[in-house]
Design a protein around this motif. Structure first.
Motif, PDB file in Angstrom:
ATOM      1  N   LEU A  58       0.834  -1.203   0.000  1.00  0.00           N
ATOM      2  CA  LEU A  58       0.000   0.000   0.000  1.00  0.00           C
ATOM      3  C   LEU A  58       0.865   1.247   0.000  1.00  0.00           C
ATOM      4  N   SER A  59       0.296   2.336  -0.482  1.00  0.00           N
ATOM      5  CA  SER A  59       1.074   3.572  -0.532  1.00  0.00           C
ATOM      6  C   SER A  59       0.881   4.439   0.712  1.00  0.00           C
ATOM      7  N   GLY A  60      -0.251   4.316   1.399  1.00  0.00           N
ATOM      8  CA  GLY A  60      -0.527   5.149   2.568  1.00  0.00           C
ATOM      9  C   GLY A  60       0.083   4.598   3.837  1.00  0.00           C
ATOM     10  N   PRO A  61       0.247   5.454   4.845  1.00  0.00           N
ATOM     11  CA  PRO A  61       0.862   5.022   6.096  1.00  0.00           C
ATOM     12  C   PRO A  61      -0.082   4.233   7.013  1.00  0.00           C
ATOM     13  N   ASP A  62      -1.401   4.463   6.918  1.00  0.00           N
ATOM     14  CA  ASP A  62      -2.356   3.797   7.805  1.00  0.00           C
ATOM     15  C   ASP A  62      -3.287   2.920   6.989  1.00  0.00           C
ATOM     16  N   PRO A  63      -3.160   1.600   7.105  1.00  0.00           N
ATOM     17  CA  PRO A  63      -3.953   0.692   6.273  1.00  0.00           C
ATOM     18  C   PRO A  63      -5.373   0.435   6.780  1.00  0.00           C
ATOM     19  N   ARG A  64      -5.774   1.033   7.902  1.00  0.00           N
ATOM     20  CA  ARG A  64      -7.064   0.671   8.495  1.00  0.00           C
ATOM     21  C   ARG A  64      -8.265   0.951   7.596  1.00  0.00           C
ATOM     22  N   ALA A  65      -8.255   2.028   6.833  1.00  0.00           N
ATOM     23  CA  ALA A  65      -9.372   2.306   5.921  1.00  0.00           C
ATOM     24  C   ALA A  65      -9.449   1.226   4.846  1.00  0.00           C
ATOM     25  N   ALA A  66      -8.301   0.804   4.334  1.00  0.00           N
ATOM     26  CA  ALA A  66      -8.270  -0.252   3.320  1.00  0.00           C
ATOM     27  C   ALA A  66      -8.707  -1.583   3.925  1.00  0.00           C
ATOM     28  N   ILE A  67      -8.325  -1.850   5.167  1.00  0.00           N
ATOM     29  CA  ILE A  67      -8.748  -3.088   5.834  1.00  0.00           C
ATOM     30  C   ILE A  67     -10.259  -3.105   5.982  1.00  0.00           C
ATOM     31  N   ALA A  68     -10.832  -1.984   6.383  1.00  0.00           N
ATOM     32  CA  ALA A  68     -12.293  -1.904   6.523  1.00  0.00           C
ATOM     33  C   ALA A  68     -12.975  -2.157   5.173  1.00  0.00           C
ATOM     34  N   ALA A  69     -12.414  -1.607   4.108  1.00  0.00           N
ATOM     35  CA  ALA A  69     -12.970  -1.823   2.773  1.00  0.00           C
ATOM     36  C   ALA A  69     -12.862  -3.293   2.365  1.00  0.00           C
ATOM     37  N   LEU A  70     -11.753  -3.931   2.711  1.00  0.00           N
ATOM     38  CA  LEU A  70     -11.589  -5.354   2.395  1.00  0.00           C
ATOM     39  C   LEU A  70     -12.581  -6.209   3.172  1.00  0.00           C
ATOM     40  N   LEU A  71     -12.801  -5.878   4.422  1.00  0.00           N
ATOM     41  CA  LEU A  71     -13.789  -6.620   5.207  1.00  0.00           C
ATOM     42  C   LEU A  71     -15.180  -6.481   4.604  1.00  0.00           C
ATOM     43  N   GLU A  72     -15.489  -5.295   4.138  1.00  0.00           N
ATOM     44  CA  GLU A  72     -16.789  -5.080   3.491  1.00  0.00           C
ATOM     45  C   GLU A  72     -16.863  -5.853   2.173  1.00  0.00           C
ATOM     46  N   ARG A  73     -15.783  -5.828   1.422  1.00  0.00           N
ATOM     47  CA  ARG A  73     -15.739  -6.528   0.141  1.00  0.00           C
ATOM     48  C   ARG A  73     -15.925  -8.037   0.314  1.00  0.00           C
ATOM     49  N   HIS A  74     -15.340  -8.578   1.378  1.00  0.00           N
ATOM     50  CA  HIS A  74     -15.379 -10.027   1.602  1.00  0.00           C
ATOM     51  C   HIS A  74     -16.376 -10.394   2.712  1.00  0.00           C
ATOM     52  N   ALA A  75     -17.408  -9.592   2.856  1.00  0.00           N
ATOM     53  CA  ALA A  75     -18.413  -9.814   3.902  1.00  0.00           C
ATOM     54  C   ALA A  75     -19.150 -11.140   3.727  1.00  0.00           C
ATOM     55  N   ASP A  76     -19.183 -11.664   2.508  1.00  0.00           N
ATOM     56  CA  ASP A  76     -19.880 -12.925   2.268  1.00  0.00           C
ATOM     57  C   ASP A  76     -19.042 -14.145   2.660  1.00  0.00           C
ATOM     58  N   ALA A  77     -17.774 -13.934   3.007  1.00  0.00           N
ATOM     59  CA  ALA A  77     -16.917 -15.038   3.453  1.00  0.00           C
ATOM     60  C   ALA A  77     -17.355 -15.462   4.855  1.00  0.00           C
ATOM     61  N   PRO A  78     -17.093 -16.709   5.216  1.00  0.00           N
ATOM     62  CA  PRO A  78     -17.449 -17.151   6.582  1.00  0.00           C
ATOM     63  C   PRO A  78     -16.798 -16.242   7.634  1.00  0.00           C
ATOM     64  N   SER A  79     -17.550 -15.932   8.677  1.00  0.00           N
ATOM     65  CA  SER A  79     -17.040 -15.008   9.704  1.00  0.00           C
ATOM     66  C   SER A  79     -15.861 -15.574  10.482  1.00  0.00           C
ATOM     67  N   ASP A  80     -15.694 -16.912  10.424  1.00  0.00           N
ATOM     68  CA  ASP A  80     -14.564 -17.515  11.136  1.00  0.00           C
ATOM     69  C   ASP A  80     -13.387 -17.832  10.208  1.00  0.00           C
ATOM     70  N   HIS A  81     -13.416 -17.299   8.985  1.00  0.00           N
ATOM     71  CA  HIS A  81     -12.292 -17.511   8.067  1.00  0.00           C
ATOM     72  C   HIS A  81     -11.058 -16.837   8.670  1.00  0.00           C
ATOM     73  N   PRO A  82      -9.908 -17.498   8.639  1.00  0.00           N
ATOM     74  CA  PRO A  82      -8.701 -16.917   9.245  1.00  0.00           C
ATOM     75  C   PRO A  82      -8.348 -15.529   8.699  1.00  0.00           C
ATOM     76  N   MET A  83      -8.582 -15.293   7.414  1.00  0.00           N
ATOM     77  CA  MET A  83      -8.249 -13.981   6.860  1.00  0.00           C
ATOM     78  C   MET A  83      -9.172 -12.915   7.421  1.00  0.00           C
ATOM     79  N   THR A  84     -10.441 -13.239   7.612  1.00  0.00           N
ATOM     80  CA  THR A  84     -11.383 -12.297   8.212  1.00  0.00           C
ATOM     81  C   THR A  84     -10.957 -11.961   9.638  1.00  0.00           C
ATOM     82  N   LEU A  85     -10.560 -12.974  10.390  1.00  0.00           N
ATOM     83  CA  LEU A  85     -10.130 -12.750  11.776  1.00  0.00           C
ATOM     84  C   LEU A  85      -8.880 -11.882  11.837  1.00  0.00           C
ATOM     85  N   VAL A  86      -7.934 -12.134  10.931  1.00  0.00           N
ATOM     86  CA  VAL A  86      -6.696 -11.350  10.908  1.00  0.00           C
ATOM     87  C   VAL A  86      -6.981  -9.914  10.485  1.00  0.00           C
TER      88      VAL A  86
END
Length: 90
Positions: free
Chosen positions: A39-67
């Motif tokens: 990533l180019s920005g210093p704080d990835p939290r906004a991108a992480i939130a967007a990824l969680l929204e993008r992958h909201a249909d994945a199982p909630s206990d998927h290791p990537m979702t938890l991480v």
């Protein structure tokens, strides 16, 4: 490189992590670090939130979702360890 590069997941690392069967926490943490470095920005939290929204249909206990959820949490303030004060009683 193409002009259609995803700004949130430039190397498609997170997308691929969700596709790997049997992926574990350790692999997801490694992928997250590699992703954050791309990533180019210093704080990835906004991108992480967007990824969680993008992958909201994945199982909630998927290791990537938890991480990713852990990545949204505030880091604990660093504490000083060791030094003279730790060795000498008051």
């Amino acid at each position: 490189m193409t002009a259609d590069r995803d700004p949130i997941d430039p190397k498609n690392l997170i997308r691929e992590a969700y596709r790997i069967e049997g992926i574990g926490d350790a692999e997801c943490r490694s992928i997250l670090v590699d992703w954050a470095l791309s990533l180019s920005g210093p704080d990835p939290r906004a991108a992480i939130a967007a990824l969680l929204e993008r992958h909201a249909d994945a199982p909630s206990d998927h290791p990537m979702t938890l991480v990713l959820r852990e990545g949204l949490s505030e880091a604990a303030a660093p504490r000083r360890r060791g030094g003279r004060a730790a060795r000498v009683a008051d």
